[in-house]
Design an enzyme around this catalytic site. Structure first.
Site, mmCIF file in Angstrom:
data_model
loop_
_atom_site.group_PDB
_atom_site.id
_atom_site.type_symbol
_atom_site.label_atom_id
_atom_site.label_comp_id
_atom_site.label_asym_id
_atom_site.label_seq_id
_atom_site.Cartn_x
_atom_site.Cartn_y
_atom_site.Cartn_z
ATOM 1 N N ASP A 53 -43.228 -11.364 46.036
ATOM 2 C CA ASP A 53 -44.389 -11.467 46.926
ATOM 3 C C ASP A 53 -44.899 -10.092 47.339
ATOM 4 O O ASP A 53 -44.282 -9.068 47.056
ATOM 5 C CB ASP A 53 -44.011 -12.252 48.190
ATOM 6 C CG ASP A 53 -43.681 -13.697 47.901
ATOM 7 O OD1 ASP A 53 -44.220 -14.238 46.917
ATOM 8 O OD2 ASP A 53 -42.878 -14.280 48.655
ATOM 9 N N TYR A 111 -30.505 -10.616 44.738
ATOM 10 C CA TYR A 111 -31.423 -9.969 45.683
ATOM 11 C C TYR A 111 -30.618 -9.261 46.770
ATOM 12 O O TYR A 111 -29.534 -9.711 47.150
ATOM 13 C CB TYR A 111 -32.322 -11.003 46.367
ATOM 14 C CG TYR A 111 -33.434 -11.553 45.517
ATOM 15 C CD1 TYR A 111 -34.702 -10.982 45.544
ATOM 16 C CD2 TYR A 111 -33.228 -12.660 44.702
ATOM 17 C CE1 TYR A 111 -35.733 -11.501 44.778
ATOM 18 C CE2 TYR A 111 -34.254 -13.183 43.922
ATOM 19 C CZ TYR A 111 -35.499 -12.598 43.966
ATOM 20 O OH TYR A 111 -36.523 -13.110 43.196
#
Length: 249
Positions: A53, A111
């Protein structure tokens, strides 16, 4: 056509995300513009393994693309690295089989999420870590985060309105450590896939637990009741990094 796999990193601060979109700067668009120049003006489309994003960074994003002729991998990497903008780095480029697909080949992702818990915060890291100025108990975070490991329906941790129907995912590793040198918390999540804003929602919830505004058992309740309203706020994008993508042989 010859297929190439590339591993890249990028500073997400000035991008509206990885995926190409109208009227906004994207990682995909910048790389495709460079590849098109290298390919003598013929358009080249890239396919990324993950769609980060706006404001989210990558240390090991994977993508693939096709070119009409075979090229030396290191020379191609160097050309892409020097001709793309300064906030994109090409780590490696290699030729792969025609059936390789960065997104659809089976893989796992890792992540990291950085939280600056300094008081005062580090202003140099404002785009690269999310600041949390409130008291935290690391032991509560450590106890709560392990409950996210395993296969669960993560409906309660995804953004409302997501179009994905199957929200069952497997998290193989979920841990948090304290980086004393930087006064940061480092959250790590590995799994076979993550839903829209899932990691940021999990971190926002864990921070509320660490601050004693939610009980440790809240994780189990969110997973069981699949209710986003039971979870904490969405942590900012600036602390999130796509660290690594591993493909099955």
């Amino acid at each position: 056509m010859t297929r190439y796999k590339a591993i890249i990193s990028y500073d997400g601060h000035d991008f509206a995300g990885f995926q190409r979109q109208p009227h906004a700067r994207s990682v995909q668009e910048e790389i495709e513009k460079t590849l098109t120049r290298i390919n003598k003006g013929q358009p080249v489309v890239i396919h990324g393994a993950g769609r980060t994003d706006s404001g989210v960074h990558a240390l090991g994003q994977v993508l693939h693309f096709d070119l009409p002729e075979e090229r030396d991998g290191e020379k191609l990497r160097f050309a892409l690295d020097t001709q793309t903008p300064e906030d994109i780095d090409f780590i490696s480029v290699e030729q792969v089989s025609d059936d390789f697909h960065s997104r659809y080949n089976k893989h796992s992702k890792t992540y990291e999420f950085l939280v600056d818990i300094g008081r005062p915060k580090n202003p140099m890291m404002r785009h690269y870590a999310t600041h949390y100025p409130y008291p935290l108990e690391l032991s509560l975070l450590e106890e709560a985060i392990t409950q996210l490991e395993g296969t669960h329906d993560f409906t309660g941790f995804t953004a409302s309105g997501t179009s994905v129907e199957d929200k069952v995912r497997t998290i193989t590793e979920a841990k948090v450590r304290y980086d004393a040198e930087r006064n940061f918390l480092v959250f790590t999540f590995s799994g076979n896939g993550f839903l829209y804003k899932q990691i940021r929602n999990m971190v926002g919830t864990l921070l509320k637990i660490g601050n004693k505004r939610m009980p440790v058992e809240q994780i189990q309740r969110i997973l069981a009741e699949k209710d986003r309203h039971l979870a904490g706020p969405t942590a900012g994008p600036n602390g999130l990094y796509l660290k690594e993508i591993r493909y099955e042989e």
